[in-house]
Write a protein that holds these residues in place. Structure first.
Motif: not given
Lengths: 118, 142
Positions: A18-19, A22, A25
């Motif tokens: 997830a980190l 991010v 993205v």
């Protein structure tokens, strides 16, 4: 997956993907905004983006990270609803298979577009 | 109490009973599923590149409408909330932001459901709304 790996390790992978995703993205969105949103979506611009090797690597990394995070998230939601050895294995291996299919399909686009096979 | 037990998983999942934390629990799952669905759609959408310029342009036309822009704004909002609330959950799971451990006394207020966590949820919702407005501004060239 739970029989292969401890749930605590899976959650660490979930958070780590997830980190890092991010960060990628943010790069992906910044590229679109800096080129002008509408112009950045023109066919030739998109192909040029794919032909840039560093950006193609960012796209591939994003594809893998988000697929792993997304399908593990789906697995967690489905395991919250119902438990049982057969159900848990079906959910785990189903999500794993869907993740592999999506990564393969997305990689095909990235590889073919970056090699000019369009 | 008896009624609580009879409700089972529905009682646990009731977003109207346990405050903003339970709302955040639902929003986290709904936005997660929404983003996964969008991601699969996005991979399929970009694969139209391989069929040439005409296929790409016709696929792109789907998102170049008012409905398409509203959908993309929702995706932006879901992404920002999921990220903000996800970071809150990671910090909470690492054991930060709960205060010191204490004896559970009446009215047994859980220390994990404190103002810091509530504030983070409201901030995540606020940031999501701001990002949606910014995204709409970019899409409409305002």
């Amino acid at each position: 997956m739970s029989s292969i790996m401890r749930e605590s390790h899976i959650m660490k992978i979930h958070y780590l993907t997830a980190l890092v995703a991010v960060g990628f993205v943010i790069i992906h969105i910044m590229v679109r905004v800096m080129q002008g949103f509408s112009d950045s979506l023109l066919f030739d611009n998109v192909i040029a983006n794919y032909k840039s090797i560093p950006y193609a690597i960012v796209l591939e990394a994003m594809l893998i990270l988000i697929s792993v995070h997304g399908f593990n998230g789906l697995r967690i939601i489905l395991l919250e609803i119902k438990q049982g050895r057969v159900y848990e294995n079906a959910v785990t291996y189903g999500c794993l298979a869907a993740m592999i299919v999506l990564i393969a399909y997305g990689s095909r686009t990235i590889i073919m577009a970056s090699m000019g096979m369009v | 109490m008896e009624k609580d037990r009879k409700e089972g998983i529905r009682g646990m999942a009731n977003p109207g009973r346990y405050g903003i934390e339970r709302v955040a629990y639902w929003l986290m799952r709904i936005t997660g599923l929404g983003l996964l669905a969008y991601f699969i759609g996005h991979i399929y959408e970009t694969s139209s590149l391989l069929d040439g310029k005409a296929a790409w342009n016709s696929m792109l036309e789907l998102t170049q409408t008012t409905e398409g822009h509203i959908f993309l704004a929702l995706v932006i909002g879901m992404c920002v909330f999921h990220t903000g609330n996800g970071i809150r959950l990671m910090i909470a799971e690492a054991g930060f932001g709960f205060g010191k451990a204490r004896r559970p006394d009446y009215p047994y207020t859980p220390s994990s459901l404190n103002m810091k966590n509530k504030l983070c949820i409201y901030v995540s919702i606020g940031l999501a709304a701001l990002a949606m407005m910014y995204g709409l501004g970019v899409m409409y060239d305002v």
